[in-house]
Design an enzyme around this catalytic site. Sequence first.
Site, PDB file in Angstrom:
ATOM      1  N   LYS A   3      13.486  -6.449  -4.130  1.00 15.90           N
ATOM      2  CA  LYS A   3      14.257  -5.212  -3.964  1.00 15.90           C
ATOM      3  C   LYS A   3      15.737  -5.458  -4.238  1.00 15.90           C
ATOM      4  O   LYS A   3      16.344  -4.757  -5.039  1.00 15.90           O
ATOM      5  CB  LYS A   3      14.067  -4.645  -2.558  1.00 15.90           C
ATOM      6  CG  LYS A   3      12.685  -4.833  -1.975  1.00 15.90           C
ATOM      7  CD  LYS A   3      11.622  -3.903  -2.541  1.00 15.90           C
ATOM      8  CE  LYS A   3      10.246  -4.432  -2.193  1.00 15.90           C
ATOM      9  NZ  LYS A   3       9.167  -3.514  -2.208  1.00 15.90           N
ATOM     10  N   TRP A  48       3.915  -2.969   7.541  1.00 17.49           N
ATOM     11  CA  TRP A  48       3.604  -2.782   6.110  1.00 17.49           C
ATOM     12  C   TRP A  48       2.083  -2.797   5.928  1.00 17.49           C
ATOM     13  O   TRP A  48       1.412  -3.677   6.475  1.00 17.49           O
ATOM     14  CB  TRP A  48       4.269  -3.914   5.313  1.00 17.49           C
ATOM     15  CG  TRP A  48       4.003  -3.897   3.841  1.00 17.49           C
ATOM     16  CD1 TRP A  48       4.018  -2.815   3.011  1.00 17.49           C
ATOM     17  CD2 TRP A  48       3.695  -5.031   3.019  1.00 17.49           C
ATOM     18  NE1 TRP A  48       3.740  -3.209   1.718  1.00 17.49           N
ATOM     19  CE2 TRP A  48       3.535  -4.561   1.693  1.00 17.49           C
ATOM     20  CE3 TRP A  48       3.543  -6.399   3.274  1.00 17.49           C
ATOM     21  CZ2 TRP A  48       3.233  -5.411   0.633  1.00 17.49           C
ATOM     22  CZ3 TRP A  48       3.245  -7.243   2.221  1.00 17.49           C
ATOM     23  CH2 TRP A  48       3.094  -6.754   0.909  1.00 17.49           C
ATOM     24  N   ASP A  85       9.998 -11.448   8.184  1.00 13.26           N
ATOM     25  CA  ASP A  85       9.811 -10.934   6.825  1.00 13.26           C
ATOM     26  C   ASP A  85      11.129 -10.278   6.423  1.00 13.26           C
ATOM     27  O   ASP A  85      11.529  -9.262   6.997  1.00 13.26           O
ATOM     28  CB  ASP A  85       8.650  -9.919   6.819  1.00 13.26           C
ATOM     29  CG  ASP A  85       8.327  -9.432   5.410  1.00 13.26           C
ATOM     30  OD1 ASP A  85       9.111  -9.711   4.478  1.00 13.26           O
ATOM     31  OD2 ASP A  85       7.282  -8.762   5.245  1.00 13.26           O
TER      32      ASP A  85
HETATM   33  C1  LMR Z   1       5.966  -1.091  -0.474  1.00  6.65           C
HETATM   34  O1  LMR Z   1       5.840  -1.268   0.740  1.00  6.65           O
HETATM   35  O2  LMR Z   1       5.798   0.011  -1.020  1.00  6.65           O
HETATM   36  C2  LMR Z   1       6.379  -2.243  -1.351  1.00  6.65           C
HETATM   37  O3  LMR Z   1       6.593  -3.378  -0.574  1.00  6.65           O
HETATM   38  C3  LMR Z   1       5.446  -2.464  -2.489  1.00  6.65           C
HETATM   39  C4  LMR Z   1       4.110  -2.974  -2.054  1.00  6.65           C
HETATM   40  O4  LMR Z   1       3.682  -3.985  -2.621  1.00  6.65           O
HETATM   41  O5  LMR Z   1       3.456  -2.396  -1.181  1.00  6.65           O
END
Ligand code: LMR
Length: 398
Positions: free
Chosen positions: A246, A130, A211
């Site tokens: 989510k 992420w 996570d």
């Molecule tokens: C994403 O990955 O798009 C979501 O988890 C929102 C974010 O805060 O990045």
Amino acid sequence: MFNGLEHLPPDPILGLSLAFRDDSNPDKVDLGVGVYKDEAGNTTIVNAIKEAERRFLEQENSKAYIAQVGVPEYNTGILELILGHKHPAMTADRVRTVLAPGGSGALRITAGLIKRSAPGTRIWVSDPTWANHIPLLGSAGVDLQPYAYYDKTSGTLVFDRMLAALAQATAGDVVLLHGCCHNPCGADLNRDQWNQLAEFMAGKKLVPFIDLAYQGFGDGMEQDAYGVRLMAEKLPEVLVASSCSKNFGLYRERTGSVLVIAESPADAAKAQSHLTNIARTMYSMPPAHGAFLAGIVLQDSLLKKSWLDEVAAMCARMKELRNLLVTKLADNDAPRDFSFIAGQKGMFSFLGITPTQVTRLRDEYSIYIVGSSRINVAGISHANIDYLANAIVKVLKT
Ligand code: LMR
């Protein structure tokens, strides 16, 4: 004071929403930020949450602070949702939870706990991960190391390379894992791989930090907890950052949890005391509203069933959209095979196209995806699929 500051560019994910909002093209498609959308492109409130909120507002009679660890009904409900009924770590009283401001808040205070408990510890992070993991965890001052996870060219998880990279880790190092629905690549470990990884990590005395932001969006609420439950059974210490953004649709309420599983009840209590102390120095108290709502849903069997059914429907819809995208790209004579997308899980996959092609999708077709080529599958609909598939193929061919 601010004269010397440089103006920063928009966040690579959140900035897309603003750009999308300002785009006047009626055909625009938003596959950016990871927010679930229905067929009409709306992020509606989950029915069970709406009902819980109605009940809660009737009974709420104070806005005084709640306990720092959170709301009891929520904490016990979340614990059981994640670890299942009577998990051995729970029976042994080795688990504690702390309510946090969303999954991100949970990740951040856990990184603070790692830094305090073992200052030199490295946290191994999947490549890719992420986009906010590294800045967010890094802001706690921890040392982050990448491990190989996914090959964008073939669209596959590279488990052997993952283990080879983690072979460099030393006892006590922490490994950040995506519990399910890997963000951004959608490629999850299968059960055999989780089993092998648990054995490998136990042998090397590594600490899993999981996570769990998308429970219920992959294979189902119970199935998606396989990895976390296994790790909590096989390893003495496990950290979990979970999110209700989510699956409960509580995005803006900022509702998440840290679960700390320690070697003994005394260690678990010590870790919890540090988590609340770290939170105190950062934001003092957690937001309570979302936790009250999720707590009501989790403690009421009818509301819980309604919620589970709704999440199962969202999950089924995303699976269907994955298949639809693969079919439509093939129907449009895509110059490459995208079938890997159908086998991936949750909200995200990489298209595996270049940054220039991502920019062309946005500039020429008003299709918004993250620069890494990550798409939010939930933003696809039967109304936009033809436009989308056609645009992707055009950008690939010209
Ligand atoms: C994403 O990955 O798009 C979501 O988890 C929102 C974010 O805060 O990045």
